[in-house]
Design a protein around this motif. Structure first.
Motif, PDB file in Angstrom:
ATOM      1  N   THR A  81      53.170  31.335  22.543  1.00 38.10           N
ATOM      2  CA  THR A  81      53.193  31.690  21.122  1.00 38.10           C
ATOM      3  C   THR A  81      52.321  32.895  20.792  1.00 38.10           C
ATOM      4  OG1 THR A  81      53.418  29.340  20.707  1.00 38.10           O
ATOM      5  CG2 THR A  81      52.951  30.724  18.813  1.00 38.10           C
ATOM      6  N   MET A  82      51.094  32.889  21.316  1.00 36.81           N
ATOM      7  CA  MET A  82      50.153  33.944  20.950  1.00 36.81           C
ATOM      8  C   MET A  82      50.540  35.294  21.536  1.00 36.81           C
ATOM      9  SD  MET A  82      48.238  32.205  19.126  1.00 36.81           S
ATOM     10  CE  MET A  82      46.527  32.498  18.778  1.00 36.81           C
ATOM     11  N   TYR A  83      51.502  35.308  22.432  1.00 42.00           N
ATOM     12  CA  TYR A  83      51.881  36.560  23.105  1.00 42.00           C
ATOM     13  C   TYR A  83      53.243  37.076  22.664  1.00 42.00           C
ATOM     14  CZ  TYR A  83      47.946  35.495  26.089  1.00 42.00           C
ATOM     15  OH  TYR A  83      46.676  35.233  26.544  1.00 42.00           O
ATOM     16  N   ARG A  84      53.868  36.388  21.739  1.00 38.33           N
ATOM     17  CA  ARG A  84      55.208  36.806  21.305  1.00 38.33           C
ATOM     18  C   ARG A  84      55.143  38.117  20.556  1.00 38.33           C
ATOM     19  NH1 ARG A  84      58.779  31.798  20.236  1.00 38.33           N
ATOM     20  NH2 ARG A  84      60.072  33.399  19.339  1.00 38.33           N
ATOM     21  N   LEU A  87      55.795  37.672  16.256  1.00 32.91           N
ATOM     22  CA  LEU A  87      54.941  36.800  15.450  1.00 32.91           C
ATOM     23  C   LEU A  87      54.997  37.165  13.972  1.00 32.91           C
ATOM     24  CD1 LEU A  87      51.703  36.306  17.558  1.00 32.91           C
ATOM     25  CD2 LEU A  87      53.228  34.542  16.687  1.00 32.91           C
ATOM     26  N   ARG A  88      55.126  38.458  13.708  1.00 38.68           N
ATOM     27  CA  ARG A  88      55.049  38.886  12.307  1.00 38.68           C
ATOM     28  C   ARG A  88      56.343  38.744  11.561  1.00 38.68           C
ATOM     29  NH1 ARG A  88      50.860  43.824  12.840  1.00 38.68           N
ATOM     30  NH2 ARG A  88      49.483  42.644  14.189  1.00 38.68           N
ATOM     31  N   ASP A 132      46.438  36.893  31.594  1.00 35.81           N
ATOM     32  CA  ASP A 132      45.138  36.534  31.023  1.00 35.81           C
ATOM     33  C   ASP A 132      44.565  35.278  31.672  1.00 35.81           C
ATOM     34  OD1 ASP A 132      45.175  38.672  29.399  1.00 35.81           O
ATOM     35  OD2 ASP A 132      45.485  37.574  27.525  1.00 35.81           O
TER      36      ASP A 132
ATOM     37  N   LEU B  36      43.100  37.158  23.229  1.00 35.91           N
ATOM     38  CA  LEU B  36      44.520  36.992  22.971  1.00 35.91           C
ATOM     39  C   LEU B  36      45.002  38.205  22.187  1.00 35.91           C
ATOM     40  CD1 LEU B  36      44.476  33.265  21.802  1.00 35.91           C
ATOM     41  CD2 LEU B  36      45.563  34.132  23.875  1.00 35.91           C
ATOM     42  N   PRO B  37      46.238  38.644  22.404  1.00 32.14           N
ATOM     43  CA  PRO B  37      46.709  39.856  21.721  1.00 32.14           C
ATOM     44  C   PRO B  37      47.223  39.603  20.308  1.00 32.14           C
ATOM     45  CG  PRO B  37      48.396  39.057  23.200  1.00 32.14           C
ATOM     46  CD  PRO B  37      47.232  38.108  23.335  1.00 32.14           C
ATOM     47  N   THR B  38      47.100  38.366  19.836  1.00 30.30           N
ATOM     48  CA  THR B  38      47.822  37.925  18.649  1.00 30.30           C
ATOM     49  C   THR B  38      47.595  38.758  17.391  1.00 30.30           C
ATOM     50  OG1 THR B  38      47.476  35.774  19.596  1.00 30.30           O
ATOM     51  CG2 THR B  38      48.399  35.830  17.399  1.00 30.30           C
ATOM     52  N   LEU B  39      46.342  39.148  17.126  1.00 32.52           N
ATOM     53  CA  LEU B  39      46.068  39.870  15.874  1.00 32.52           C
ATOM     54  C   LEU B  39      45.884  41.369  16.112  1.00 32.52           C
ATOM     55  CD1 LEU B  39      43.677  37.425  13.956  1.00 32.52           C
ATOM     56  CD2 LEU B  39      46.151  37.636  13.812  1.00 32.52           C
TER      57      LEU B  39
END
Lengths: 209, 313
Positions: A81-84, A87-88, A132, B36-39
Motif C-alpha cells: 500500500t505505502m508504495y503504490r 495513492l493520491r 526497503d 517509506l515513499p508514501t508522502l
C-alpha cells in the motif's frame, strides 16, 4: 473483501469461469516444480505473496514445494500500500500486514507471488517495498494469471495461465481460502478506483490503472 | 477525517484504524531502511508557538520516515515575535503550499481556528489546556500493546488534570475505545467542567491504585500555575506521588505511564520510572508510529482540496 466485491460485481449472465478448481491446483503444482527446477532445488528460497490475492497462493506453493522436497519453505506476505503510485487517486486506505519470515530476505531468492499480473504497477511497488526490506540475491515473479496490458517493462517468470483479455473485462481470482471455491472468472470491467470507496475497490492485481 | 483536532471527534472505528495503522507502521522503525515513499512531495509544517522539543521531533521523525518535506516554524524569533497574527501566519503557510500543518499553541482552540484558514490538514499537537490528541493515541496504543486490549481496562490518570491537555484527550479517547477512566487529583487541580467528562473522579490515590490496570502519572505543570494549587511539592508528593511503596500496592500486571517530561522525586520516584512496568520510553517510540499513522491517514490519500495556491479567503 473479495467476496463482497465479487458479490456486487458478478453478474451471472456476463461472468464466465476460465479456470476451475482442479485446473488451478494443477497450475500451482506445475509452478512449484518450475520454481524448484529454476532455483536448483530451492535452497535459500523465500515465497512472498503480495496482499491480498497473492498470500494464499504463496502458502499453497510453499505447501507443494514442501511435499516434493520434504523441506519447509519460508513464505510470507508483502503489503505494498505505502508504495503504490496511485495513492493520491483515492482516500488513504487501511494497511495490510507485512510478514517477512524469520530468515529475512537478505541473500535469498525471493519469489513474489500474485494472483493476476496486469499493468505491472503492483509488481513495481512490490519491488520497491522489497528493496526497503533488504537485499535479496535474486527476485522472481510467479502469477496465477497473466492478463496482459502491461504498462511497465515487467514479465513473470512463472505463469499459471496466459489469459488474453480486453480492457473492458475484469479478471477475478477466487481461492478455496477465503472464498470457498477455486476459480478464475472473467466479467465486465468494474468501476475505476476512486469511483468507489477504497475498502470495496478492486484488489491491487486487477486494478485498472 | 480531514483534520485531527480533538480525540472527541474520532469515532471508535477511526480511532481503531489509527491504532491498527500505527501497529503496521511500527515495523518500519525496526527495519534498516526506516523510510517509506508514501508522502513524497508533500510538505508538513511544524508550527510551534510553544517550545516542545519532544513533540516536534516526534512529528518531524514521523513525517520524514514517510518521505514528506518538513518545515519547522518556531514562533520564537519569527514574525510572530514581531506581532504577526495566527491568521496571517496561516495564510503565509497556505501560500507556500503546506499540505499539512502540525500546530502547538498556548491558546485552547487555536488548532480549530487554524483549520478554518488553511486548505491542508491540521493536526493539533497541543492547544493550551485543551487537547493533545496524538499523545492520547500513543498512550492508547501503548496500553493496547502492553495489556492486549482497551475494552474494560481500568485506567487511573493521576495529577495535574486541570492544566493537562493530555488528560482530556485521554479521557475522551479511552471512553470511545471502551476503557474506564478515573481521574485522581487534589480538588484544586481538577478543571471546573470535570463533571461533564465521561469518567469518574477521586481525591484518593491509595484507594484507586489497587483497582487500576494502568496508572498514568501526569506532570505538575508549574509553568501554567498562576496561583497556589497545593501547599508544597512535598505535600503533593506525599499524597499523589507514585513511590516504591505505592508501586508495591499496585496489581501485579498493572503498568505505569507518564507522558514526560518527568519530575523525578515529585510525581514519580526514579525507581518506579525505571522499572520494567513503566512504559515511558516505549511511549516515545510509539509516538512516532502513531504520528506516522495520523499523517498517512490525513495526507496519504487523495486530498479533498487540491492545490493550495492563490485562493482569496
Amino acid at each position: 473483501m473479495h467476496a463482497r466485491k465479487h458479490a456486487d460485481g458478478e453478474r451471472p449472465d456476463q461472468t464466465r469461469a476460465v479456470l476451475e478448481g482442479p485446473e488451478i491446483g494443477r497450475a500451482l503444482t506445475r509452478i512449484a516444480h518450475e520454481i524448484l527446477e529454476r532455483t536448483k532445488g530451492g535452497d535459500d528460497l523465500t515465497l512472498l505473496g503480495i496482499r491480498t490475492g497473492g498470500v494464499p497462493l504463496a502458502r499453497r506453493l510453499a505447501e507443494r514445494i514442501e511435499r516434493v522436497e520434504n523441506r519447509s519453505v519460508p513464505w510470507g506476505a508483502l503489503d505494498i500500500t505505502m508504495y503504490r503510485d496511485d495513492l493520491r487517486m483515492a482516500p488513504a486506505r487501511a494497511l495490510g500486514r507485512t510478514e517477512i519470515p524469520a530468515e529475512g530476505v537478505d541473500g535469498r531468492v525471493v519469489v513474489l507471488v500474485d494472483d493476476v499480473l496486469f499493468s505491472g504497477r503492483t509488481v513495481r511497488a512490490a519491488l520497491d517495498a522489497l528493496n526497503d526490506l533488504g537485499r535479496p540475491r535474486a527476485v522472481q515473479l510467479a502469477v496465477l494469471v497473466d492478463r496482459g496490458h502491461r504498462e511497465l517493462p515487467i514479465r513473470a517468470d512463472y505463469v499459471g495461465k496466459n489469459l488474453p483479455t480486453s480492457l473492458r473485462e475484469s479478471v477475478t481470482v477466487l481461492q478455496e481460502e477465503p472464498h470457498g471455491r477455486d476459480a478464475v472468472l472473467i466479467g465486465p470491467a468494474k468501476p475505476r478506483p476512486g469511483a468507489e470507496p477504497a475498502a470495496t475497490g478492486p484488489t491491487a492485481s486487477e486494478v485498472d490503472r | 477525517m480531514r483534520h485531527l483536532l480533538s480525540t472527541g471527534d474520532l469515532t471508535r472505528d477511526e480511532a481503531v484504524l489509527i491504532l491498527d495503522t500505527a501497529k503496521e507502521l511500527a515495523q518500519v522503525g525496526e527495519r534498516s531502511v526506516k523510510k517509506l515513499p508514501t508522502l513524497r512531495g508533500r510538505t508538513v509544517v511544524n508550527l510551534f508557538y510553544e517550545d516542545s522539543t519532544r513533540t516536534r521531533i516526534s512529528f518531524e521523525a514521523a513525517a520524514k520516515r514517510m518521505s514528506a518535506d518538513v518545515i519547522n516554524f518556531s514562533a520564537r524569533g519569527s514574525s510572530v515575535a514581531k506581532g504577526e497574527s495566527l491568521k496571517d501566519t496561516a495564510l503565509t503557510l497556505q501560500a507556500m503550499g503546506a499540505d499539512g500543518v502540525v500546530i502547538r499553541h498556548s491558546a485552547s482552540g487555536a488548532a480549530r481556528r487554524l483549520a478554518d484558514w488553511v486548505d491542508g490538514a491540521v493536526v493539533n499537537a497541543g492547544d493550551g489546556t485543551h487537547e493533545h490528541p496524538t499523545q492520547a493515541l500513543l498512550d492508547a496504543f501503548t496500553m493496547r500493546e502492553r495489556m492486549g486490549r482497551l475494552e474494560d481496562l481500568r485506567v487511573a490518570v493521576v495529577g495535574d488534570i486541570r492544566h493537562s491537555r493530555v488528560a482530556r484527550s485521554n479521557v475522551l479517547l479511552l471512553n470511545t475505545l471502551g476503557a474506564e477512566v478515573t481521574l485522581v487529583a487534589p480538588p484544586t487541580l481538577l478543571p471546573v467542567s470535570v463533571g461533564t467528562w465521561p469518567c469518574s473522579v477521586s481525591y484518593d490515590l491509595d484507594e484507586v491504585l489497587p483497582k487500576s490496570d494502568v496508572v498514568m502519572m501526569l506532570r505538575v505543570q508549574a509553568e501554567r500555575m498562576n496561583a497556589s494549587f497545593f501547599p508544597s511539592a512535598r505535600e503533593y508528593s506525599r499524597r499523589y506521588g507514585l513511590d516504591a511503596d505505592r508501586f508495591a500496592r499496585m496489581a501485579e500486571h498493572a503498568i505505569v505511564m507518564h507522558p514526560g517530561p518527568m519530575i523525578r522525586g515529585m510525581e514519580i520516584s526514579a525507581e518506579v520510572a525505571d522499572s520494567p512496568r513503566s512504559t515511558v520510553v516505549e511511549q516515545v517510540t510509539n509516538g512516532v508510529s502513531v504520528r506516522m499513522a495520523v499523517l498517512y491517514l490525513l495526507l496519504g490519500g487523495a486530498m479533498q482540496t487540491t492545490g493550495n495556491q492563490g485562493e482569496t479567503r
